[in-house]
Design an enzyme around this catalytic site. Structure first.
Site, PDB file in Angstrom:
ATOM      1  N   SER A 670       0.801  -1.228   0.000  1.00 42.74           N
ATOM      2  CA  SER A 670       0.000   0.000   0.000  1.00 42.74           C
ATOM      3  C   SER A 670       0.837   1.283   0.000  1.00 42.74           C
ATOM      4  O   SER A 670       0.295   2.372  -0.124  1.00 42.74           O
ATOM      5  CB  SER A 670      -0.980   0.001   1.163  1.00 42.74           C
ATOM      6  OG  SER A 670      -0.279   0.167   2.365  1.00 42.74           O
ATOM      7  N   LYS A 713      -5.892   3.244   9.384  1.00 40.72           N
ATOM      8  CA  LYS A 713      -4.899   4.198   8.886  1.00 40.72           C
ATOM      9  C   LYS A 713      -5.398   5.627   9.061  1.00 40.72           C
ATOM     10  O   LYS A 713      -4.642   6.518   9.467  1.00 40.72           O
ATOM     11  CB  LYS A 713      -4.617   3.934   7.399  1.00 40.72           C
ATOM     12  CG  LYS A 713      -3.765   2.689   7.175  1.00 40.72           C
ATOM     13  CD  LYS A 713      -3.629   2.428   5.685  1.00 40.72           C
ATOM     14  CE  LYS A 713      -2.755   1.208   5.438  1.00 40.72           C
ATOM     15  NZ  LYS A 713      -2.789   0.833   4.022  1.00 40.72           N
TER      16      LYS A 713
END
Ligand code: ADP
Length: 766
Positions: A670, A713
């Site tokens: 990611s 996140k």
């Protein structure tokens, strides 16, 4: 010296000494028969007897002998007595290699030397032999009288040696020793040695006999002690123990099979000897069977509304989690076919354990917990067989005993930390525990009898689902508990943690008054976590310090006000800086990571210097992240014109990518777009705002692919003061799950490919 010719009898493995007679029988066809005939016909019955021990070296000394009592048997065989007379020297053999001819020899006499002190030597020998033979029954009396009448040492030794010495090689040595004195000395030495050997043997015999006696004695003493103990009532102790056990067994509510097993074991216990080591094993086993809650069931609170209310009271937020749990319970209530098991997944301190405990409380079930972290061996789960010394049941059965009911809520903690090495697979044995199809007949190695686990409500916890093996993971109904935002934490602190901590210490809930800013400061500057465990610890510390101060100074007070300023006094120096990001810099970009501690920002630094276009990566990057870096660089290389990169810079420099906090392992795809942007920023000297973060996988064509863990996140990013996050278009649906606090404070920008990212960055910078 006179030489003469004699036929030869070659003996193999036996020795004839002078003064001794040998009885031999010859086969009619044997060539040795011819030797006898030759002796009788041409040599006056004389013959040479030699003993061969080694066919390469023919002997030098032989025995002159005379054939006596020659007898032809009806079957044609010849039987002879051969009497040894004296030693002779063999000068040579004749016909040695001729198979069909009889063996002959040329011999010469050996001169007899006079022996000094012959009588004394003989007497000494007689004395020693007599003392020696006292112990040896197999020496005949006739030999003793023969020996006593012999006056010549030469003959004396030859008479006694075959009776005293039974080693053939040794006798051969006597044959080859022509000096009578030397033979006398040899004999003395051998007698001494034999005497010593005999003594040693006798000592060994004695010792063995003694030991046997001792064993016997010990056995008898033990028997006696047993009898005495019985007299003193110890036996009746066992009897009364048996009686008590019988009563317990009779009143035990358990399946018929278990009762039968108990009866059987009880009779083994009753009839077994108290001395046998097995008796304690049997006793322990009976105790285990008796201590399990076989047919004990608590009654569930089936009112799911009240369960939900209880969870709401005990746990802040977690709307979806609670909802899923209630749904699970509802389905379970109407159908027992639901084979899935709840697994609460999330970072430490988010309330997995305490939530499970609350479910048990709300349902009015007993609660037990085991941790399987670090378990290597399946016998820790399934128990050890009774044949092992110190065997015991596994953790499941041990926990059930503690649960005191057959339908507890059974929490199995940290299933992702179970070790699954090559040799043993505790995860698969856990499956047999959890699977409703198998666990009706759960069998622990120690208990041996089936235990029905189908009424147990299992709840599992894990930090990271990735570490759970496939077959087990398939069975789990995974419920994610992500981290909390600051304001959620603030609520948890004021509504749950503080009241709980004060109550634990016997204090009034109003005793301490902390304003929200102060709690936020604790959250921001004294903790860095997804959950609230550290926060709970810090609050606990704060209360402890305050109480200690009040008590030691004898202050009478009903309420304490805590504000920002006193924090350092009680909690020490701030541990974490909040929102003090370094200035925006060229070549530095914020990625976003998802670790077991929840989400966090992941700063990426890029530098370049003269080289050959190599890529240098540091900061404990995993393989997937390394690949992302290579893709990022190659994408920029093939699109250098589009991004106005000086191509010379790309091929004449080495590019160094570093992700700080090198001790923490980082992996996953990611960071792709963040890595790409960081390289671009370094090469083109574009400053990227430090309030911007990016997350998204990049392909070689520059497409941006979806990522996982957006909620965690984003919460982490908010904590770090991020204002804008660039995310993949494909993650749009995840935006709905974000807490309001995150959505209200962070701007999310969706991108499809890296060109979009570039555009956004230019826009943000303007
Ligand atoms: P985990 O099992 O996830 O590591 P715990 O269940 O041990 O976490 O939780 C740590 C502490 O935080 C406990 O005291 C728990 O009561 C508290 N806690 C966690 N989440 C919440 C919440 N949502 N509401 C109230 N208290 C919570």
């Amino acid at each position: 010296m006179k030489k003469y010719n004699l036929p030869v009898i070659l003996l193999k493995g036996i020795v004839l000494l002078p003064q001794n007679t040998l009885k031999l029988e010859f086969d009619a066809k044997n060539t040795d028969n011819n030797v006898i005939d030759m002796s009788l016909l041409f040599h006056d019955n004389y013959i040479l007897v030699v003993s061969e021990y080694d066919s390469h070296n023919m002997p030098k000394i032989g025995v002159l002998a005379k054939i006596e009592n020659n007898l032809v048997l009806p079957n044609g065989n010849t039987r002879v007595d051969i009497k040894g007379l004296r030693r002779v020297n063999i000068i040579e053999f004749l016909n040695l290699n001729k198979i069909k001819e009889p063996l002959e020899s040329i011999v010469s006499e050996i001169a007899l030397v006079k022996v000094e002190n012959e009588e004394i030597i003989i007497n000494k020998l007689i004395k020693e032999i007599k003392s020696y033979v006292k112990n040896i029954p197999y020496i005949s009396n006739s030999m003793i009288s023969l020996m006593e009448n012999e006056k010549s040492l030469d003959k004396f030794t030859d008479i006694v040696v075959p009776s005293l010495i039974n080693n053939k090689e040794k006798i051969l040595e006597y044959l080859n020793t022509t000096s009578p004195i030397k033979r006398g000395e040899m004999l003395l030495k051998d007698i001494y040695q034999e005497k010593e050997r005999f003594q040693i043997e006798r000592n060994i015999d004695l010792k063995i006999k003694q030991e046997m006696d001792e064993n016997q004695r010990e056995f008898l003493i033990k028997e006696k002690i047993k009898l005495l103990k019985e007299e003193l009532g110890e036996q009746s102790n066992k009897e009364s123990d048996v009686e008590k056990l019988r009563q317990r067994i009779n009143s035990l509510k358990c399946p018929k099979k278990i009762k039968e097993r108990l009866d059987f074991e009880l009779s083994r216990y009753e009839n077994g000897s108290s001395m046998s080591p097995e008796i304690n094993v049997i006793r322990d086993y009976i105790e285990w069977l008796l201590s399990l809650p076989w047919n004990i069931f608590t009654k569930d609170n089936e009112d799911l509304k009240s369960v939900r209310a209880y969870l709401d009271k005990s746990h802040y937020g977690l709307e979806e989690v609670k909802q899923r749990i209630i749904e699970y319970l509802a389905v379970k209530k109407i159908s027992n076919n639901n084979r899935s098991i709840i697994c609460l997944v999330g970072p430490p301190g988010v309330g997995k354990t305490s939530l499970a405990f609350s479910i048990a409380k709300a349902m009015k079930r007993n609660f037990v917990k085991i941790s399987v972290s670090g378990i290597k061996d399946e016998s820790e789960i399934l128990g050890h067989r009774k044949t092992y010394v110190g065997a015991s049941p596994g953790r499941i059965i041990t926990a059930l005993k503690k649960a005191k009911s057959s339908n507890p809520l059974f929490l199995i903690d940290e299933i992702d930390k179970m070790s699954n090495d090559y040799y043993s697979d505790p995860a698969s044995s856990l499956l047999s525990v959890l699977d409703p199809e198998q666990n009706k007949y759960f069998s622990d190695n120690y208990i041996e009898e089936d235990y029905d686990l189908s009424n147990v409500l299992f709840v599992l916890t894990a930090n990271n689902i990735e570490n759970i093996k496939e077959p087990l993971r398939d069975r789990l109904e995974i419920i994610n508990i992500t981290g909390y935002t600051e304001f959620e934490k603030l609520d948890i602190a004021t509504k749950h943690l503080l009241p709980k901590l004060l109550k634990e210490k016997g204090l009034n809930e109003e005793f301490i008054n902390i304003d929200n800013d102060t709690i936020l400061k604790i959250i921001r500057n004294y903790t860095k976590e997804a959950g609230v465990r550290e926060l709970e610890r810090q609050l606990d510390k704060l209360i402890r310090k305050i109480v200690t101060q009040i008590v030691t100074n004898n202050i009478k007070i009903n309420k304490v006000n805590i504000d920002n300023k006193v924090l350092e006094k009680y909690l020490g120096k701030e541990k974490y800086k909040f929102n003090t990001r370094t200035k925006s810099q060229v070549g530095v970009v914020n990625g976003l990571a998802y670790t077991i501690y929840g989400g966090d920002t992941l700063p990426i630094e890029v530098n370049y210097f003269k080289g050959k276009g190599d890529l240098i990566l540091t900061g404990s990057l995993g393989d997937v992240m390394k690949e992302s870096a290579a893709i990022a660089l190659n994408y920029l290389k093939s699109n250098y014109q589009l991004y106005k990169i000086n191509y010379e810079d790309l091929i004449n420099n080495d590019i160094h990518i570093h992700v700080p906090e090198g001790a923490i392992k980082k992996d996953g795809p990611s960071a792709g777009i963040a890595l790409t942007l960081a390289i671009l920023s370094a090469l083109n000297k574009i400053k990227i705002p430090n309030t911007l973060a990016l997350t998204g996988e990049i392909t070689l064509r520059g497409h941006v692919l979806a990522i996982g863990g957006l909620k965690e996140k984003a919460i982490g990013a908010l904590r770090s003061g991020i204002k804008t996050i660039i995310i993949p278009q494909d993650n749009r649906k995840d935006l709905e799950d974000l807490p309001d606090e995150v959505r209200n404070n962070i701007k999310f920008i969706l991108v499809k490919n890296f060109k979009d990212v570039y555009r956004v960055v230019q826009g943000v910078r303007k």
